[in-house]
Design a protein around this motif. Structure first.
Motif, PDB file in Angstrom:
ATOM      1  N   LYS A  74       0.855  -1.197   0.000  1.00 46.68           N
ATOM      2  CA  LYS A  74       0.000   0.000   0.000  1.00 46.68           C
ATOM      3  C   LYS A  74       0.881   1.233   0.000  1.00 46.68           C
ATOM      4  CE  LYS A  74      -3.564  -2.567   2.065  1.00 46.68           C
ATOM      5  NZ  LYS A  74      -4.280  -2.985   0.876  1.00 46.68           N
ATOM      6  N   ALA A  75       0.525   2.167  -0.817  1.00 48.19           N
ATOM      7  CA  ALA A  75       1.383   3.335  -0.997  1.00 48.19           C
ATOM      8  C   ALA A  75       0.992   4.493  -0.098  1.00 48.19           C
ATOM      9  CB  ALA A  75       1.331   3.766  -2.445  1.00 48.19           C
ATOM     10  N   GLY A  76       1.896   5.407  -0.046  1.00 46.20           N
ATOM     11  CA  GLY A  76       1.640   6.757   0.437  1.00 46.20           C
ATOM     12  C   GLY A  76       1.031   6.950   1.797  1.00 46.20           C
ATOM     13  N   PHE A  77       1.604   6.348   2.806  1.00 41.52           N
ATOM     14  CA  PHE A  77       1.175   6.670   4.147  1.00 41.52           C
ATOM     15  C   PHE A  77       2.131   7.719   4.704  1.00 41.52           C
ATOM     16  CE2 PHE A  77       1.520   5.832   8.744  1.00 41.52           C
ATOM     17  CZ  PHE A  77       0.257   6.221   9.091  1.00 41.52           C
ATOM     18  N   GLN A  81       1.340  13.399   8.694  1.00 42.52           N
ATOM     19  CA  GLN A  81       0.002  13.896   8.410  1.00 42.52           C
ATOM     20  C   GLN A  81      -1.094  12.906   8.767  1.00 42.52           C
ATOM     21  OE1 GLN A  81      -0.036  15.152   4.248  1.00 42.52           O
ATOM     22  NE2 GLN A  81       0.026  17.234   5.050  1.00 42.52           N
ATOM     23  N   ASP A  82      -0.906  11.671   8.349  1.00 43.82           N
ATOM     24  CA  ASP A  82      -1.979  10.705   8.516  1.00 43.82           C
ATOM     25  C   ASP A  82      -1.939  10.055   9.890  1.00 43.82           C
ATOM     26  OD1 ASP A  82      -2.481  11.329   5.903  1.00 43.82           O
ATOM     27  OD2 ASP A  82      -1.311   9.662   5.129  1.00 43.82           O
TER      28      ASP A  82
END
Lengths: 234, 234
Positions: A74-77, A81-82
């Motif tokens: 899974k990409a882009g954690f 920010q999250d």
DNA sequence: CGGCAAAAGTGATCCTACCAATTTTTCTCC
DNA sequence: GGAGAAAAATTGGTAGGATCACTTTTGCCG
């Protein structure tokens, strides 16, 4: 039930790996450099790196395959920010999980704009039709049921709500299997599903909610009949 | 948002640690043997053990303190029976997180048995009183606000609901900080909190729900005023 | 070209040594 | 004897090397 604490991005090594992924703009499915290379690139020891890798694997972000490499699932954690929530749901809290799911499912209905009702009805009907020719066997029914409800959750436009409901449904796997093994329960569910779809077709929000609430209540009753709740909420 | 996937108990070492905890019937707060001892007890290497430890730490089950030891934070997780849910909430989903929290908070009110209203009112009043003498500064207010709502969530008897709401609140950290920096917003919140407490005191369920809904709506309005929602639900 | 075996590459595990933070013990001084 | 500081012991944190197990690639042979 239990805990969380999204306190996880505290781990320095986990963060540096995530930053590496972001910097290289790696996409799901792509392979990361080997452990021995990453050690040089990130300037850390192999042990510390592996500890972080294992955490990311458990989180479902990485896929570590012995002998072939480490792949991005899974990409882009973004650690800064999250937010990450890790919930541990105990099996003896079926009742609580059901309650949460019901609350979110009912709220989802409110969030669907009436102008989308026809589209929702069409999609619901499609999943019902797809089940017609098929023999009503366990797995196919479980899939249909989940998809049916997901259509409504998706129509709410709230992806977080969808994900929580899906996760909780996964937690009710055993119960659902037993339920969908009973012919009477299956037929009742399908009738109620058809009724919900029809209500969407009629464009009557109150009717939709009533039909949906009835389905939830009936489902809960069936589950409680099979799995007597040891310590009900009150 | 993103994924769930409770696939984690695949890890052999993680399972053996959990089994060890279960076998010894360790309770939250208790200390585990040192790494070097556990290595002998579980018959594994220190690296593999540490990798598993780090996963359990990230899950919030263990609390590893450099120099003092490893402590059990949450008890009795059963890999086979229980489920671990991992949710990633993206920062651009503030609106979705708010919606989910509101749905669960409102449902929590329904779950509180009226006979508990006096006790709830007393506890709510206590947190309000505790704030009286104190200068209304940021951190103290954030703590009060979270505790105020947690009292109500706890009274619902649904710990899963509590945990999800707490996690989502943690995700709204920045927004809450800004909000509680504004004097007018703080005063409004405290007035609304007092009103909710009073409603519990009067034992009127409808009044409680109305006051709570008003507070949620007012909070959402304030947040949206500061952080304009780029893509509202509908 | 196909099949099979060797080689290379990769993660998995274990070990030793040493660093860093904390806790406990010991010793000194009053 | 008590208080406080210094020393020692305990514990987790990090690093690197050696080796095992699994997968992929290479290259030889027919």
């Amino acid at each position: 039930m239990q805990v969380p604490g999204s306190a996880f991005a505290e781990n320095k090594n986990v963060r540096s790996i995530l930053e590496f992924i972001a910097r290289r703009e790696l996409q799901p499915g792509q392979r990361l450099p080997s452990e021995r290379e990453l050690v040089k690139l990130l300037g850390t020891g192999r042990n510390s790196l592996r500890e972080a890798m294992k955490v990311l694997e458990a989180m479902g972000i990485l896929d570590i395959r012995h002998g072939s490499g480490i792949f991005l699932r899974k990409a882009g954690f973004q650690p800064g920010q999250d937010a990450a929530i890790w919930l541990v749901v105990h099996k003896n809290e079926i009742c609580n999980a059901l309650t949460v799911r019901e609350a979110l499912d009912l709220r989802a209905i409110d969030l669907i704009p009436p102008r989308d009702y026809p589209a929702v009805e069409r999609r619901l009907q499609e999943t019902l039709d797809a089940l017609e020719g098929v023999a009503p066997v366990g797995e196919a029914l479980l899939d249909h049921d989940l998809e049916f409800h997901n259509i409504i959750r998706r129509a709410s436009g709230n992806e977080l709500l969808l994900n929580i409901c899906v996760a909780l449904t996964g937690n009710l796997y055993d119960e659902r299997r037993v339920l969908f093994g009973r012919k009477d329960r299956v037929e009742l569910s399908l009738r109620e599903h058809a009724q919900i779809a029809r209500a969407f077709g009629q464009g009557d929000a109150a009717l939709v909610k009533q039909a949906y609430a009835a389905h939830l209540a009936s489902t809960r009753a069936s589950i409680e009949a099979v799995y007597p709740i040891p310590d009900a909420n009150h």
